[in-house]
Design a protein around this motif. Structure first.
Motif, short mmCIF file in Angstrom:
data_model
loop_
_atom_site.label_atom_id
_atom_site.label_comp_id
_atom_site.label_asym_id
_atom_site.label_seq_id
_atom_site.Cartn_x
_atom_site.Cartn_y
_atom_site.Cartn_z
N PRO A 122 48.37 28.16 35.85
CA PRO A 122 49.47 28.33 34.98
C PRO A 122 50.85 28.32 35.73
CG PRO A 122 47.64 29.72 34.82
CD PRO A 122 47.38 29.10 35.90
N ASP A 123 52.00 28.05 34.90
CA ASP A 123 53.23 27.93 35.45
C ASP A 123 53.98 29.13 36.27
OD1 ASP A 123 53.40 25.31 34.38
OD2 ASP A 123 54.39 25.92 32.73
N ASP A 124 53.31 30.32 35.66
CA ASP A 124 53.69 31.62 36.41
C ASP A 124 53.08 32.11 37.45
OD1 ASP A 124 51.40 32.08 34.77
OD2 ASP A 124 52.02 34.29 34.52
N ILE A 125 52.20 31.24 37.94
CA ILE A 125 51.50 31.63 39.12
C ILE A 125 51.51 30.55 40.27
CG2 ILE A 125 49.11 32.10 40.10
CD1 ILE A 125 48.10 32.87 37.36
N PRO A 126 52.33 31.05 41.50
CA PRO A 126 52.55 30.04 42.63
C PRO A 126 51.23 29.62 43.00
CG PRO A 126 53.91 32.18 42.89
CD PRO A 126 52.71 32.44 41.82
N LEU A 127 51.24 28.41 43.59
CA LEU A 127 50.05 27.84 44.22
C LEU A 127 49.70 28.71 45.43
CD1 LEU A 127 50.41 24.17 44.52
CD2 LEU A 127 48.69 25.29 43.39
N SER A 128 50.43 29.41 46.14
CA SER A 128 50.12 30.38 47.46
C SER A 128 49.29 31.46 46.68
CB SER A 128 51.34 30.74 47.79
OG SER A 128 52.22 31.60 47.21
N VAL A 129 49.39 31.86 45.45
CA VAL A 129 48.88 33.06 45.00
C VAL A 129 47.47 32.53 44.32
CG1 VAL A 129 48.73 34.65 43.18
CG2 VAL A 129 50.63 34.53 44.66
N ALA A 130 47.47 31.36 43.61
CA ALA A 130 46.69 30.61 42.76
C ALA A 130 45.23 30.35 43.66
CB ALA A 130 46.95 29.54 42.14
N VAL A 131 45.59 29.92 45.02
CA VAL A 131 44.57 29.59 45.94
C VAL A 131 43.55 30.72 46.41
CG1 VAL A 131 45.88 29.83 48.29
CG2 VAL A 131 44.17 27.96 47.80
N LEU A 132 44.22 31.84 46.03
CA LEU A 132 43.31 33.15 46.34
C LEU A 132 42.35 33.29 45.30
CD1 LEU A 132 46.10 35.53 47.76
CD2 LEU A 132 44.44 34.32 49.27
N GLY A 133 42.55 32.75 44.21
CA GLY A 133 41.57 32.79 43.00
C GLY A 133 40.45 32.18 43.22
N LEU A 134 40.16 31.36 44.41
CA LEU A 134 39.08 30.71 44.57
C LEU A 134 38.13 31.90 45.30
CD1 LEU A 134 40.31 27.29 45.89
CD2 LEU A 134 39.28 28.00 43.76
N ASP A 135 37.95 31.65 46.55
CA ASP A 135 36.92 32.50 47.29
C ASP A 135 37.33 33.86 47.36
OD1 ASP A 135 35.86 30.04 48.07
OD2 ASP A 135 35.25 30.27 49.93
N THR A 136 38.63 34.33 47.62
CA THR A 136 39.23 35.62 47.75
C THR A 136 38.98 36.44 46.65
OG1 THR A 136 40.38 34.59 49.92
CG2 THR A 136 41.12 36.86 49.15
N VAL A 137 39.48 35.78 45.54
CA VAL A 137 39.43 36.60 44.30
C VAL A 137 38.21 36.47 43.51
CG1 VAL A 137 40.78 37.33 42.19
CG2 VAL A 137 41.91 37.67 44.52
#
Length: 329
Positions: A122-137
């Motif tokens: 989504p446009d409101d989520i930076p890639l540096s945050v989005a990548v945490l949505g894989l394994d970490t979150v």
């Protein structure tokens, strides 16, 4: 340029000429690729493919519009079996490849992946945050959702191991309204868990203390602790990975205890929207606490410091200045 793991901790780099994108695939410019504790196994054993499976990037060719920002879903699911059609893509009956394990991953400037494995951000989520949505979150949230199905309430929950995934469990639990205690022998990691809202665990030598115990380290001592402190009727969530078999104690207490053991793998695509909502709540603060940005040529240093425990979550970022700034702010 891409990295190759030669084994025994040796990382080399090679330049390759990119071929045409295969039909159905997408070429991503790798903007960020996070290191994972499981990568340490490939660092030691060597890998026939380019490792790196926590990938965020921008489409530069192939089956999706150029400029699309996405994170990479690592199981190469078939999309046609009954599990996939139900949205349970992490349970794909025909799963044979993981990106970064059986096909090339993200420790490179570009990576080609199946289009179905790109999750648009989504446009409101930076890639540096989005990548945490894989394994970490993503993995943490899926495990907690499964575990909560086994319990009417989880008034006392313990997280054993405050590495990247353990801290993800703490952060997600807080966002879900679950109060947690945390244990880690590393005081720096334990301090990070308390910053995220966990309470340091007290004496863990006694039995029957917690409704739910999430074991995230994979160490035998941590597994034994989880099995000891869980209450009768409670749940042990086995998230930690290890080359050692997972065993249950042959003791009278364990034989006489009702207990759920939950083992989960990754997360299904049907949970992606809920995971974006979690990241909107706690993703930026988690990133700012744990992420250390480095560039691809610094990958050997990143792993050395990661293995030593100096860095919690190193991320290899593009040398593009705005991406470095995004990850550090």
């Amino acid at each position: 340029m891409r990295a190759r793991f030669q084994g025994n901790g040796e990382i080399t780099f090679e330049k390759v000429t990119l071929c045409d994108v295969a039909e159905g695939d997408v070429r991503l410019r790798v903007d960020v690729c996070a290191l994972c504790g499981s990568d340490k196994r490939l660092l030691q054993s060597g890998s026939a493919v380019v490792p790196g499976h926590e990938i965020g990037g921008t489409v530069v060719g192939g089956a999706l519009p150029e400029g699309t920002r996405g994170i990479v879903y690592i199981p190469v699911f078939c999309g046609t079996c009954v599990r996939c059609l139900a949205g349970r893509t992490n349970q794909c009956l025909n799963l044979s490849e993981l990106i970064g394990w059986q096909r090339d991953g993200g420790f490179a400037e570009h990576v080609d992946v199946p289009a179905r494995c790109v999750l648009p951000v989504p446009d409101d989520i930076p890639l540096s945050v989005a990548v945490l949505g894989l394994d970490t979150v993503g993995t943490a949230a899926h495990a907690l959702r499964l575990a909560l199905r086994t319990q009417d309430s989880a008034d006392r929950t313990l997280v054993v191991g405050a590495g990247p995934l353990g801290l993800g469990v703490v952060a997600v639990a807080q966002a879900m309204g679950i109060a947690v205690d945390a244990f880690d022998p590393n005081p720096t990691r334990l301090a990070a868990a308390t910053t995220l809202g966990a309470t340091p665990a007290g004496d863990l030598s006694a039995e029957n203390q917690y409704d739910m115990v999430v074991e995230v380290s994979g160490a035998n001592a941590a597994r034994e602790t989880a099995q000891r402190v869980v209450q009768p009727g409670g749940t042990v969530v086995a998230l930690g990975e290890s080359n050692e078999p997972y065993t249950m104690p042959a003791t009278p207490r364990w034989r006489r205890t009702d207990c759920y053991t939950v083992r989960s793998f990754y997360f299904p695509t049907q949970e992606v929207e809920a995971n974006w909502d979690l990241l909107r709540v706690m993703g930026a603060s988690l990133r700012d606490l744990i992420v250390k940005p480095l560039t691809l040529p610094e990958l050997p240093e990143a792993f050395a410091r990661f293995v030593a425990g100096d860095y919690v979550k190193p991320c290899i970022v593009s040398a593009d200045a705005h991406l470095v700034s995004e990850v550090t702010r």
